[in-house]
Write a protein that holds these residues in place. Structure first.
Motif, PDB file in Angstrom:
ATOM      1  N   LEU A 527       0.821  -1.211   0.000  1.00  0.00           N
ATOM      2  CA  LEU A 527       0.000   0.000   0.000  1.00  0.00           C
ATOM      3  C   LEU A 527       0.850   1.253   0.000  1.00  0.00           C
ATOM      4  O   LEU A 527       2.043   1.206   0.264  1.00  0.00           O
ATOM      5  N   ALA A 528       0.200   2.371  -0.256  1.00  0.00           N
ATOM      6  CA  ALA A 528       0.736   3.727  -0.039  1.00  0.00           C
ATOM      7  C   ALA A 528      -0.270   4.712  -0.600  1.00  0.00           C
ATOM      8  O   ALA A 528      -1.373   4.343  -1.044  1.00  0.00           O
ATOM      9  N   SER A 529       0.108   6.001  -0.597  1.00  0.00           N
ATOM     10  CA  SER A 529      -0.823   7.070  -0.926  1.00  0.00           C
ATOM     11  C   SER A 529      -0.060   8.293  -1.397  1.00  0.00           C
ATOM     12  O   SER A 529       1.121   8.459  -1.068  1.00  0.00           O
ATOM     13  N   PRO A 530      -0.718   9.187  -2.129  1.00  0.00           N
ATOM     14  CA  PRO A 530      -0.196  10.542  -2.290  1.00  0.00           C
ATOM     15  C   PRO A 530      -0.562  11.381  -1.067  1.00  0.00           C
ATOM     16  O   PRO A 530      -1.193  10.884  -0.135  1.00  0.00           O
ATOM     17  N   GLY A 531      -0.172  12.660  -1.083  1.00  0.00           N
ATOM     18  CA  GLY A 531      -0.624  13.551  -0.020  1.00  0.00           C
ATOM     19  C   GLY A 531       0.455  14.340   0.682  1.00  0.00           C
ATOM     20  O   GLY A 531       0.275  14.704   1.843  1.00  0.00           O
ATOM     21  N   GLY A 532       1.615  14.607   0.043  1.00  0.00           N
ATOM     22  CA  GLY A 532       2.652  15.364   0.720  1.00  0.00           C
ATOM     23  C   GLY A 532       3.062  14.667   2.000  1.00  0.00           C
ATOM     24  O   GLY A 532       3.180  13.444   2.069  1.00  0.00           O
ATOM     25  N   SER A 533       3.279  15.429   3.059  1.00  0.00           N
ATOM     26  CA  SER A 533       3.710  14.815   4.317  1.00  0.00           C
ATOM     27  C   SER A 533       2.609  13.984   4.972  1.00  0.00           C
ATOM     28  O   SER A 533       2.886  13.169   5.856  1.00  0.00           O
ATOM     29  N   THR A 534       1.346  14.143   4.530  1.00  0.00           N
ATOM     30  CA  THR A 534       0.285  13.284   5.063  1.00  0.00           C
ATOM     31  C   THR A 534       0.334  11.877   4.477  1.00  0.00           C
ATOM     32  O   THR A 534      -0.428  11.004   4.909  1.00  0.00           O
ATOM     33  N   ILE A 535       1.213  11.649   3.492  1.00  0.00           N
ATOM     34  CA  ILE A 535       1.395  10.275   3.007  1.00  0.00           C
ATOM     35  C   ILE A 535       1.736   9.354   4.175  1.00  0.00           C
ATOM     36  O   ILE A 535       1.184   8.256   4.317  1.00  0.00           O
ATOM     37  N   ILE A 536       2.658   9.811   5.017  1.00  0.00           N
ATOM     38  CA  ILE A 536       3.131   8.980   6.125  1.00  0.00           C
ATOM     39  C   ILE A 536       1.997   8.657   7.082  1.00  0.00           C
ATOM     40  O   ILE A 536       1.806   7.505   7.487  1.00  0.00           O
ATOM     41  N   THR A 537       1.220   9.665   7.450  1.00  0.00           N
ATOM     42  CA  THR A 537       0.129   9.425   8.399  1.00  0.00           C
ATOM     43  C   THR A 537      -0.995   8.621   7.762  1.00  0.00           C
ATOM     44  O   THR A 537      -1.668   7.848   8.449  1.00  0.00           O
ATOM     45  N   THR A 538      -1.207   8.778   6.458  1.00  0.00           N
ATOM     46  CA  THR A 538      -2.233   7.992   5.779  1.00  0.00           C
ATOM     47  C   THR A 538      -1.884   6.509   5.828  1.00  0.00           C
ATOM     48  O   THR A 538      -2.716   5.662   6.183  1.00  0.00           O
ATOM     49  N   VAL A 539      -0.642   6.171   5.476  1.00  0.00           N
ATOM     50  CA  VAL A 539      -0.220   4.768   5.521  1.00  0.00           C
ATOM     51  C   VAL A 539      -0.274   4.253   6.955  1.00  0.00           C
ATOM     52  O   VAL A 539      -0.755   3.140   7.210  1.00  0.00           O
ATOM     53  N   LEU A 540       0.182   5.064   7.895  1.00  0.00           N
ATOM     54  CA  LEU A 540       0.158   4.655   9.302  1.00  0.00           C
ATOM     55  C   LEU A 540      -1.263   4.406   9.781  1.00  0.00           C
ATOM     56  O   LEU A 540      -1.544   3.394  10.441  1.00  0.00           O
ATOM     57  N   GLN A 541      -2.198   5.286   9.458  1.00  0.00           N
ATOM     58  CA  GLN A 541      -3.570   5.110   9.922  1.00  0.00           C
ATOM     59  C   GLN A 541      -4.216   3.882   9.288  1.00  0.00           C
ATOM     60  O   GLN A 541      -4.985   3.165   9.939  1.00  0.00           O
ATOM     61  N   ILE A 542      -3.906   3.623   8.006  1.00  0.00           N
ATOM     62  CA  ILE A 542      -4.459   2.420   7.369  1.00  0.00           C
ATOM     63  C   ILE A 542      -3.925   1.164   8.050  1.00  0.00           C
ATOM     64  O   ILE A 542      -4.678   0.212   8.316  1.00  0.00           O
ATOM     65  N   LEU A 543      -2.630   1.142   8.366  1.00  0.00           N
ATOM     66  CA  LEU A 543      -2.063  -0.014   9.049  1.00  0.00           C
ATOM     67  C   LEU A 543      -2.666  -0.191  10.447  1.00  0.00           C
ATOM     68  O   LEU A 543      -2.982  -1.314  10.860  1.00  0.00           O
ATOM     69  N   VAL A 544      -2.826   0.901  11.173  1.00  0.00           N
ATOM     70  CA  VAL A 544      -3.437   0.834  12.501  1.00  0.00           C
ATOM     71  C   VAL A 544      -4.882   0.338  12.391  1.00  0.00           C
ATOM     72  O   VAL A 544      -5.338  -0.512  13.170  1.00  0.00           O
ATOM     73  N   GLY A 545      -5.607   0.849  11.400  1.00  0.00           N
ATOM     74  CA  GLY A 545      -6.992   0.415  11.219  1.00  0.00           C
ATOM     75  C   GLY A 545      -7.103  -1.055  10.879  1.00  0.00           C
ATOM     76  O   GLY A 545      -7.973  -1.767  11.384  1.00  0.00           O
ATOM     77  N   HIS A 546      -6.196  -1.520  10.016  1.00  0.00           N
ATOM     78  CA  HIS A 546      -6.271  -2.912   9.566  1.00  0.00           C
ATOM     79  C   HIS A 546      -5.728  -3.878  10.617  1.00  0.00           C
ATOM     80  O   HIS A 546      -6.362  -4.894  10.940  1.00  0.00           O
ATOM     81  N   ILE A 547      -4.548  -3.576  11.184  1.00  0.00           N
ATOM     82  CA  ILE A 547      -3.888  -4.501  12.104  1.00  0.00           C
ATOM     83  C   ILE A 547      -4.438  -4.382  13.521  1.00  0.00           C
ATOM     84  O   ILE A 547      -4.741  -5.387  14.169  1.00  0.00           O
ATOM     85  N   ASP A 548      -4.587  -3.151  14.015  1.00  0.00           N
ATOM     86  CA  ASP A 548      -4.967  -2.963  15.425  1.00  0.00           C
ATOM     87  C   ASP A 548      -6.474  -2.918  15.643  1.00  0.00           C
ATOM     88  O   ASP A 548      -6.959  -3.378  16.674  1.00  0.00           O
ATOM     89  N   LEU A 549      -7.193  -2.332  14.692  1.00  0.00           N
ATOM     90  CA  LEU A 549      -8.645  -2.229  14.859  1.00  0.00           C
ATOM     91  C   LEU A 549      -9.398  -3.324  14.122  1.00  0.00           C
ATOM     92  O   LEU A 549     -10.621  -3.414  14.227  1.00  0.00           O
ATOM     93  N   GLY A 550      -8.680  -4.131  13.352  1.00  0.00           N
ATOM     94  CA  GLY A 550      -9.299  -5.283  12.710  1.00  0.00           C
ATOM     95  C   GLY A 550     -10.192  -4.965  11.536  1.00  0.00           C
ATOM     96  O   GLY A 550     -11.028  -5.799  11.148  1.00  0.00           O
TER      97      GLY A 550
END
Length: 638
Positions: A527-550
């Motif tokens: 995975l990944a995303s566009p979005g300037g510096s929000t690219i990092i937080t977008t990928v992080l939030q998707i991983l947290v949503g998928h792995i930690d929140l199920g």
């Protein structure tokens, strides 16, 4: 919201004419036709009549698809189709990624193209190995340290964006060539055929294309080549439903298909790039200040791709591979995940998980801004930043009771270096200065995620930086130049040290975060995303949503986003869709303050992803709504 590209003209494969001259001149820079149904329009139902031509009968756009064989997800139906077309013809994931990117250079020209650069993360199934292909733009050799200053003060940021001065040496074409040579099965002449056809035959202007043109209107009106390509005779954007053609880009692609990367970095294309940078084609009478740049022919000839190791960390039961410097994405993501690993999501509510996500991102961005830059110029403490012990030492700075009201200070990762011999170098001089204009977020850039039947995977982020790059179309060649040098930090004091200040030959720090996730030695997620510096937080939030929140990957990708990047006020950005949720209410009760000052209508990012399942199937996912929805496809539907 209307889906994009729902009624596209039908495109067939292009067969190059062997008798055509490489220097042939095509007719107008752009050719725009009426909408289907009007006189002169190309009717739906055209194409080649070839039953094997995927473009002959275009499918409905779907943001999610599950099946077997290869898979692809991009922001645009034609880009995704181009990838699947190559896969069905026997090409691998690398071949398909280049084919998709070249088509997006025609259909999504405000986000990517041969005038820019990118980072490609490749999983080689036969070797069980991840490699990173860095084709980030570089600063010209003639760039002086004082170039971004006037009278001792930084030049206005908006003036830098639209200028020849902001253009980095493009890396995309050499990146494509190197990726294909090392890891592909086809050549540029094969994979560019669909992009040539799309650029030449045209495509229907959708709402996204129209709005992107409108946001660049003042710049395009001031530049003769951009005005000729993107604006109509009345100086306004071409309307939704018109058929947009770019024969100059088709000719540029032909030159590259025939002559390889040399046709871009030497000869007429290189000469046109240098001329556009050093003497921007400004419309007579324009009041817009468009400064010249310093790129020389030798900068293009000397550009080099870097093959780098991936940055890796573990997170719970997973191994995460990302892009290393000069991208800050993989390191910052790994640091945030290391911080979050100390919390057990099964003991937390969703609000508490998101509170910790914001806190971890804040601390990671403090270190990102202080220490990271081009590794050929900066001795960044990467080992210390990736150390689990360093994360343990920093984790207590995440206040579990209330949200912060100020920016976090960077830590001391040098104390956690496995090899204490490297000196701190330029990194220490940046403490406390973690954000700048270049950290503003945007949706301009694009991400391509592709796999093939053999198990190879490509996670590829490419860009021309701001929406519309520097605003200058290279005359006669149909592509926009990047403004990537604005990704350098520009301190108020031109003598102030910083790991990300501009220097000749240096690559500006990026946030691009192509990511691969493994579990038990097998691919789980890309995975990944566009979005300037929000690219990092977008990928992080998707991983947290998928792995930690199920959340299933499509739900994790679609969920409303929030982004904390160590803002001085402690506030976080939020999508408009997030502000009315119970999670927003719960976070507000902890003191979080949200701003929805986003470009692109309150959206953060436009991600794509692939999820690999134990039964051998794969799910491809694109945005269902952001950027009016992306496109996901598989070779063989489940």
């Amino acid at each position: 919201m209307a889906q994009r590209n729902r009624h596209l003209p039908l495109l067939g494969l292009l067969v190059l004419c062997a008798s055509c001259s490489p220097n042939e001149k095509l007719d107008p820079v752009s050719q725009v036709e009426p909408a289907p149904g009007d006189a002169g329009a190309e009717p739906d139902g055209g194409g080649t009549g070839n039953d094997d031509d995927l473009f002959a009968t275009l499918p409905e756009i779907a943001p999610t698809a599950t099946g077997r064989g290869g898979a692809a997800a991009t922001v645009d139906l034609r880009g995704t189709l181009a990838a699947i077309e190559i896969l069905k013809k026997g090409g691998n994931a690398v071949d398909a990624a280049v084919a998709a990117a070249s088509v997006l250079g025609a259909t999504d020209p405000f986000s990517c193209g041969v005038g820019g650069g990118g980072f490609m993360l490749v999983y080689l199934a036969a070797d069980n190995k991840v490699v990173a292909i860095d084709h980030r733009e570089t600063a010209p050799a003639g760039l002086a340290a004082s170039a971004f200053y006037e009278n001792g003060a930084p030049i206005d940021f908006d003036e830098l964006v639209t200028s020849g001065l902001s253009v980095g040496v493009p890396g995309t074409v050499r990146g494509w060539s190197e990726a294909l040579r090392r890891y592909g099965t086809l050549g540029l002449d094969d994979v560019l055929q669909r992009a040539i056809r799309v650029a030449e035959t045209g495509f229907e202007v959708d709402r996204t294309f129209f709005e992107q043109t409108g946001r660049n209107l003042a710049r395009f009106q001031a530049i003769t080549s951009s005005k000729a390509l993107f604006l109509g005779p009345d100086g306004a954007p071409w309307p939704v439903g018109a058929t947009f053609k770019n024969p100059d880009l088709a000719r540029t692609y032909r030159l590259i298909a025939r002559g390889g990367e040399k046709a871009f970095y030497e000869g007429e294309v290189a000469e046109a790039i240098v001329a556009a940078v050093r003497d921007p084609p400004v419309e007579p009478g324009s009041t817009l200040t468009i400064r010249p740049g310093v790129i020389a022919a030798s900068d293009l000839q000397d550009y080099e791709v870097r093959i780098r190791p991936a940055v890796s960390t573990t997170y719970r039961d997973y191994t995460i591979h990302g892009m290393g410097l000069p991208s800050s994405g993989g390191i910052t993501l790994a640091l945030a995940l290391n911080l979050l690993e100390g919390f057990d999501p099964e003991l937390l509510t969703p609000v508490e998980v998101l509170h910790r996500y914001l806190g971890a991102s804040r601390l990671a961005f403090a270190d990102r801004g202080a220490f990271l830059g081009d590794p050929e110029f900066v001795e960044a403490p990467v080992a210390g930043l990736l150390s689990k012990d360093y994360a343990d030492a920093r984790r207590d700075l995440i206040d579990l009771i209330k949200a912060p009201t100020e920016a976090a200070a960077p830590g001391d990762p040098f104390a956690f270096q496995t090899d204490p011999s490297p000196s701190p170098g330029r990194g220490q001089g940046a403490r406390g200065r973690s954000a700048g204009p270049n950290d503003a977020h945007d949706n301009e850039t694009t991400h391509i995620t592709i796999s093939d039947a053999a198990g190879n995977i490509v996670s590829y982020t490419c860009t021309i930086e701001a929406e519309g790059g520097n605003g200058i179309v290279v005359p006669g060649h149909g592509f926009l130049l990047n403004n990537q040098l604005t990704d350098f930090n520009i301190p108020d004091d031109p003598t102030a040290p910083h790991p990300n200040v501009a220097e000749p030959g240096k690559r500006p720090r990026s946030s691009m975060s192509p990511t691969l996730v493994m579990k038990d030695g097998k691919p789980e997620l890309a995975l990944a995303s566009p979005g300037g510096s929000t690219i990092i937080t977008t990928v992080l939030q998707i991983l947290v949503g998928h792995i930690d929140l199920g959340l299933p990957i499509d739900k994790a990708l679609a969920a409303p986003r929030i982004s904390q990047r160590n803002a001085g006020s402690g506030s976080s950005d939020a999508e408009t869709a997030f502000l009315g949720t119970p999670e927003a209410e719960g976070l507000a009760a902890l003191g979080h303050v949200f701003s929805d000052k986003n470009t692109s209508g309150g959206e953060i990012g436009a991600a794509t992803a692939l999820r690999f399942h134990d039964d051998g199937t794969v799910t491809a996912v694109a945005e269902p709504v952001r950027r009016q929805g992306g496109s996901a496809m598989v070779e063989r539907a489940k």
